[in-house]
Design an enzyme around this catalytic site. Sequence first.
Site, short mmCIF file in Angstrom:
data_model
loop_
_atom_site.label_atom_id
_atom_site.label_comp_id
_atom_site.label_asym_id
_atom_site.label_seq_id
_atom_site.Cartn_x
_atom_site.Cartn_y
_atom_site.Cartn_z
N VAL A 52 0.83 -1.20 0.00
CA VAL A 52 0.00 0.00 0.00
C VAL A 52 0.87 1.26 0.00
O VAL A 52 0.57 2.22 -0.72
CB VAL A 52 -0.99 0.00 1.18
CG1 VAL A 52 -1.81 1.29 1.21
CG2 VAL A 52 -1.92 -1.20 1.10
N CYS A 53 1.95 1.25 0.76
CA CYS A 53 2.84 2.42 0.78
C CYS A 53 3.46 2.67 -0.59
O CYS A 53 3.57 3.82 -1.03
CB CYS A 53 3.94 2.25 1.83
SG CYS A 53 3.31 2.20 3.52
N THR A 54 3.83 1.60 -1.27
CA THR A 54 4.39 1.75 -2.61
C THR A 54 3.35 2.34 -3.55
O THR A 54 3.64 3.28 -4.31
CB THR A 54 4.90 0.40 -3.13
OG1 THR A 54 5.93 -0.08 -2.23
CG2 THR A 54 5.49 0.53 -4.52
N LEU A 57 2.87 6.22 -2.56
CA LEU A 57 3.95 7.12 -2.93
C LEU A 57 4.21 7.13 -4.43
O LEU A 57 4.54 8.18 -4.99
CB LEU A 57 5.21 6.82 -2.12
CG LEU A 57 5.24 7.59 -0.78
CD1 LEU A 57 4.10 7.23 0.13
CD2 LEU A 57 6.55 7.46 -0.09
#
Length: 159
Positions: A52-54, A57
Amino acid sequence: MSIPEVGEPAPDFTLPGTIVRAGHRTDGEYALSAEIGRPVVLAFYPGDASLVCTAQLCSYQEELDGFQDLGVVVWGISPQALDSHEAFARGASLTFPLLSDPAGRIVRAYGLQAPGIGLRRSVFLVGPDGVLRWRHVGLVGLRFPKAATIREQVERLVE
């Protein structure tokens, strides 16, 4: 601490960060107060290279030129060390600064600590005057505001 309200001064901070551009890593100190006069997007995320962070961002990276055209500074903030940030930036082709808050001091200042996950995935828009102008604070951490939503908020601010 509680989450700062829109209209309040954004909690100031200085954090170490890294940026990878043209294959070269550059470390530095990033101070929110040094950006007075420019809007700043603070994207708090739980961890480098998670799915999810990938996605989050990378979506901001895709809109980075559009943000820069509006004079906006974009910073990612998480607890990982600069070496982890470098690997993440290289793997995901991120070219904006990733700041390191290993002690969670800034996470606490923004009221984002969350048991079990460390921090709530959140985005703050700080106006050129240092005042918080918009925020999105996640409850669970799987959802994040799309770049287009942030851009709309920035456009309202700079009109």
